[in-house]
Design a protein around this motif. Structure first.
Motif, mmCIF file in Angstrom:
data_model
loop_
_atom_site.group_PDB
_atom_site.id
_atom_site.type_symbol
_atom_site.label_atom_id
_atom_site.label_comp_id
_atom_site.label_asym_id
_atom_site.label_seq_id
_atom_site.Cartn_x
_atom_site.Cartn_y
_atom_site.Cartn_z
ATOM 1 N N UNK A 57 27.910 56.028 -27.940
ATOM 2 C CA UNK A 57 26.338 55.447 -26.912
ATOM 3 C C UNK A 57 26.522 54.056 -27.408
ATOM 4 N N UNK A 58 26.485 53.879 -27.990
ATOM 5 C CA UNK A 58 25.925 51.925 -28.547
ATOM 6 C C UNK A 58 26.771 50.664 -27.604
ATOM 7 N N UNK A 59 28.560 51.682 -28.018
ATOM 8 C CA UNK A 59 29.487 50.848 -27.356
ATOM 9 C C UNK A 59 28.910 50.844 -25.864
ATOM 10 N N UNK A 60 29.709 52.519 -25.143
ATOM 11 C CA UNK A 60 28.900 51.742 -23.999
ATOM 12 C C UNK A 60 27.565 51.267 -23.046
ATOM 13 N N UNK A 61 26.837 51.235 -24.378
ATOM 14 C CA UNK A 61 25.306 50.462 -23.863
ATOM 15 C C UNK A 61 25.884 49.359 -23.514
ATOM 16 N N UNK A 62 26.488 48.972 -25.129
ATOM 17 C CA UNK A 62 26.797 47.029 -24.499
ATOM 18 C C UNK A 62 27.774 46.640 -23.468
ATOM 19 N N UNK A 63 28.992 47.305 -23.360
ATOM 20 C CA UNK A 63 30.206 46.967 -22.271
ATOM 21 C C UNK A 63 30.561 47.434 -21.225
ATOM 22 N N UNK A 64 29.346 48.772 -20.801
ATOM 23 C CA UNK A 64 29.271 49.001 -19.850
ATOM 24 C C UNK A 64 28.015 49.059 -19.088
ATOM 25 N N UNK A 65 26.909 49.311 -19.600
ATOM 26 C CA UNK A 65 24.805 49.602 -19.319
ATOM 27 C C UNK A 65 24.517 48.336 -18.686
ATOM 28 N N UNK A 66 24.561 47.670 -19.811
ATOM 29 C CA UNK A 66 24.249 46.538 -19.479
ATOM 30 C C UNK A 66 25.244 45.504 -18.715
ATOM 31 N N UNK A 67 26.109 45.883 -18.687
ATOM 32 C CA UNK A 67 26.798 44.578 -17.555
ATOM 33 C C UNK A 67 26.475 44.991 -16.082
ATOM 34 N N UNK A 68 26.230 46.832 -15.876
ATOM 35 C CA UNK A 68 25.811 47.339 -14.531
ATOM 36 C C UNK A 68 24.430 46.862 -14.349
#
Ligand code: TRP
Length: 464
Positions: A57-68
């Motif tokens: 989940x943290x990886x998804x926030x960093x790699x996907x969530x924040x850029x989007x």
């Protein structure tokens, strides 16, 4: 929009801008922090085995969530209108395919569907204010507290009543346009909620389950991670940051040109993540100390926290405050979920704001009845049960699953693709105004990493 000042800008828009970067951060955080952080994050973490899920989940926030998040805020600031109208504007400017408007439409539909069950859960929280204030949990066993929750779920008229109360509050706020006042209030209420959760973590430290709870959250056991779990972690990254529905685009459209979109977005993402992790640290120790199951499902916080309130000193006061503040956090998210449908109706049908709010809200309320019934009389109704991916899912489960794990990632993916592949790098660089190194990083992540991550995770988990 009380936190705004009127200025005249070349771009036109309504001439409104956030008075400060901080006002934008608080409003965006108000949308992001909600039931997703305090109700959903702990229970899906419990269902998906803990630490490994949290790490993904943290990886998804960093790699996907924040850029989007950065991409959506930027599209909103460039378009300067409602999400769908902004996309139309940008498409004209970039000479792009009209199909990109689906970023706005897909999101509007998703927000509508999410609110229908979000409101039912918000209703649970209002009902729990009453339970806590009357001391129903004081000195109870976990079986008795579980029984109170089970009795609520089993009673459609109670659920319908509180769902209706929650929706009525949302409609009142959106129709009267008192949103600005609420957003101001939230700048005090959200920090208060945070302080209360830290108090709960301190209490959790005194229980016998603290080490086990922290271990469960932060010590990854990858054997417990499934492909389905990875999709849920991804979907939750979208849900918790309010991505994929145009909500952040709408907020971005009020941001002034000087503000750094990247810094502001990262602040919002960090605050949202910290709230979720603190909620987990408060809840899991209590779960283990009382011999409960972390995989209990949507009732997790409604059973574990009342146990703590029932046995700690000043528990009735702290518990009541907690649920009151949870209701406020849910309301600020809920108004941001209704907004896209209301705006769409206003633009499309020429209804005034009041009528548009009543029509959209009435429709959401009506759809919410399906969630209410999914929890009791329709608990055996599995409309898409013939597909392996949807086996055993009630209408409520389906609404949650399809919005968070399919619609939001899809809309977010389109936003990333639009920024990375339709817009020119110079335009994006001019808008984001970052150092060269940061820009190169953002550009490569948005063009390649984010889209590939979303496509691979969705493909793998949907195709089995
Ligand atoms: N982010 C909110 C939460 O975690 C829910 C929410 C509000 C939302 N607005 C949204 C989710 C827009 C997706 C899109 O509770």
């Amino acid at each position: 929009m009380s936190n705004t000042t009127t200025t005249t800008t070349a771009a036109g828009h309504q001439g409104l801008h956030w008075s400060s970067r901080w006002a934008f951060i608080m409003a965006a955080t108000g949308s992001a922090v909600g039931l997703g952080n305090i109700w959903k994050f702990p229970y899906i973490t419990g269902e998906n085995g803990g630490g490994a899920f949290v790490l993904v989940y943290l990886a998804c926030i960093a790699v996907v969530g924040l850029p989007i998040l950065i991409a959506e805020v930027m599209l909103g600031r460039k378009g300067r209108k409602s999400p769908i109208a902004s996309m139309r504007e940008l498409i004209r400017e970039h000479n792009a395919n009209a199909g990109w408007v689906s970023i706005g439409t897909l999101g509007t539909i998703a927000a509508f569907l999410i609110l229908s069950f979000y409101s039912v859960i918000g209703g649970w929280a209002i009902n729990y204010v009453g339970y806590t204030i009357s001391g129903d949990f004081v000195g109870q066993t976990s079986d008795a507290v579980g029984g109170i929750f089970g009795a609520m779920l089993g009673d459609p008229s109670t659920l319908l009543f509180w769902h209706s109360v929650f929706m009525a509050c949302v409609l009142f706020i959106v129709a009267r346009g008192v949103k600005g006042g609420l957003e101001k209030a939230v700048t005090y209420l959200m920090p208060a909620l945070f302080v209360l959760m830290v108090v709960m973590v301190v209490y959790a430290m005194t229980t016998s389950g603290f080490a086990q709870g922290v271990n469960f959250l932060f010590n990854p056991d990858f054997s417990k991670l499934t492909g389905e779990g990875v999709l849920k972690a991804l979907g939750h990254a979208f849900f918790t940051l309010s991505l994929g529905t145009g909500v952040m685009m709408a907020y971005g459209s009020y941001l002034d040109q000087k503000t750094s979109i990247a810094k502001t977005s990262i602040t919002v993402g960090l605050m949202d993540t910290v709230v979720a992790l603190v909620a987990g640290m408060a809840i899991f120790p209590i779960v283990f100390a009382n011999g409960m199951e972390p995989s209990a499902g949507p009732g997790l916080i409604f059973v574990s926290l009342p146990m703590a309130f029932g046995s700690m000193s000043m528990g009735t006061l702290i518990g009541t405050l907690f649920f009151v503040l949870l209701v406020f956090a849910a309301l600020t998210s809920a108004i941001s979920l209704l907004e896209p449908s209301v705006e769409w109706l206003e633009e499309r049908s020429g209804f005034n704001r009041m009528t548009a709010t009543l029509v959209a809200g009435g429709a959401v309320w009506f759809l919410g009845i399906a969630t209410v019934l999914s929890l009791n009389v329709w608990s055996d109704v599995h409309p898409l049960g013939m597909f392996a991916a949807f086996e055993g899912k009630t209408i409520f489960d389906l609404l949650d699953y399809i919005t968070a794990n399919i619609m939001l990632p899809l809309a977010g993916l389109l936003a990333a693709l639009y920024v990375g592949w339709v817009m020119k790098k110079e335009d994006v660089a001019a808008e984001l105004n970052m150092s060269n190194g940061a820009m190169t990083l953002f550009w490569n992540i948005t063009r390649y990493v984010t889209p590939l991550a979303v496509i691979i995770v969705m493909y793998k988990s949907i195709m089995g």
